[in-house]
Motif scaffolding. Structure first.
Motif, mmCIF file in Angstrom:
data_model
loop_
_atom_site.group_PDB
_atom_site.id
_atom_site.type_symbol
_atom_site.label_atom_id
_atom_site.label_comp_id
_atom_site.label_asym_id
_atom_site.label_seq_id
_atom_site.Cartn_x
_atom_site.Cartn_y
_atom_site.Cartn_z
ATOM 1 N N ALA A 1 4.857 9.178 6.980
ATOM 2 C CA ALA A 1 4.505 8.241 5.912
ATOM 3 C C ALA A 1 3.307 8.782 5.136
ATOM 4 O O ALA A 1 2.388 9.357 5.702
ATOM 5 N N SER B 1 10.311 6.583 6.249
ATOM 6 C CA SER B 1 9.059 6.413 6.980
ATOM 7 C C SER B 1 8.031 5.658 6.139
ATOM 8 O O SER B 1 7.242 4.860 6.663
ATOM 9 N N THR C 1 6.501 1.934 7.057
ATOM 10 C CA THR C 1 5.055 1.704 7.112
ATOM 11 C C THR C 1 4.653 0.564 6.183
ATOM 12 O O THR C 1 3.868 -0.314 6.555
ATOM 13 N N SER D 1 -6.506 5.274 9.092
ATOM 14 C CA SER D 1 -5.413 6.016 8.474
ATOM 15 C C SER D 1 -5.864 7.409 8.051
ATOM 16 O O SER D 1 -7.047 7.752 8.123
#
Length: 260
Positions: A7, A25, A29, A206
């Motif tokens: 992602a 992906s 997400t 992230s």
């Protein structure tokens, strides 16, 4: 999972805006994020709405050249489509540090004249301004609109964003415009402030962490630079630029300044 299948923040944002340039992906997400934080999609749409209005404002001021820093994937409501709907000859230089975003942009723009996509770090203005996709496309002796929309909050607090913006401003001709939006947890509404704190905490884990800056820090970007004239209505939520509307704020500040 292969690199191209992971992602990616730019493609996740594309999905939230209803774009088609994303993978499974990315969609997984985005759906997981929206299940926990459904208001994220409204933030994405309101910020994109601000970009659309700002580009049209720039066109109304006679500007037909755009330097879009931290542009991501040219997706729904992208700058070159907005600009060229009114000015077919408008020139747009997209710049992003994400290789995935730039690759997608270059594929999308392969047959589009007068629009480029360059991989560069907006924190290094000299490199950005010297890149062929910028230097050979834009004429800085004429007004240029520099767009830094939903990009500076990905720049760490250790970086002096005021100094970075000052370098870009220093090469701009009079009449140029600088357009900025930036998420912030410094909000009058406690619930909105808490929501923005949550976003910052989630993004911290992230590969593309986001950082909140205070309202004063963002206002000082313009107040401390004598080469920029902050235009009405000043620093406001994206929903309130260029004029207040009957919509709830989303915690992203926006401002447009002119080089006098």
């Amino acid at each position: 999972m292969a690199e191209e299948e992971r992602a990616n923040a730019a493609r996740v944002y594309d999905y939230m805006l209803g774009g088609a340039h994303n993978l499974g992906s990315d969609r997984d997400t985005a759906r997981a994020l929206l299940a926990d934080f459904p208001w994220l999609q409204r933030i994405a749409w309101e910020n994109r709405g601000f970009l659309v209005r700002a580009v049209r404002f720039c066109l109304d001021q006679g500007i037909e050249q755009f330097l879009d820093l931290g542009s991501g994937v040219p997706t729904v409501g992208n700058v070159h489509e907005i600009a060229r709907a009114r000015r077919p000859g408008a020139r747009i230089a997209y710049v992003d540090i994400e290789p995935v975003a730039v690759q997608h942009a270059q594929e999308l723009l392969a047959d589009v004249d007068g629009v480029t996509a360059t991989r560069a770090d907006l924190r290094s203005p000299a490199d950005v301004l010297a890149a062929p996709g910028v230097a050979e496309l834009l004429d800085f002796s004429r007004p240029v609109a520099v767009l830094v929309v939903a990009a500076l909050h990905f720049v760490a607090p250790d970086d002096d964003i005021a100094a970075v913006l000052a370098v870009y401003r220093s090469v701009l001709a009079p009449g140029s415009l600088v357009v900025v939006s930036h998420g912030s947890a410094d909000q009058d509404d406690p619930e909105l402030a808490a929501a923005m704190h949550t976003i910052t905490a989630v993004m911290a884990a992230s590969e593309t962490p986001a950082y909140s800056r205070t309202r004063r820090e963002l206002a000082d970007l313009f107040a401390d630079d004598p080469g920029l004239e902050l235009l009405t209505p000043g620093l406001v939520d994206v929903t309130a630029w260029p004029a207040p509307e009957q919509r709830e704020p989303v915690g992203v500040y926006a401002a447009v300044a002119r080089v006098p």
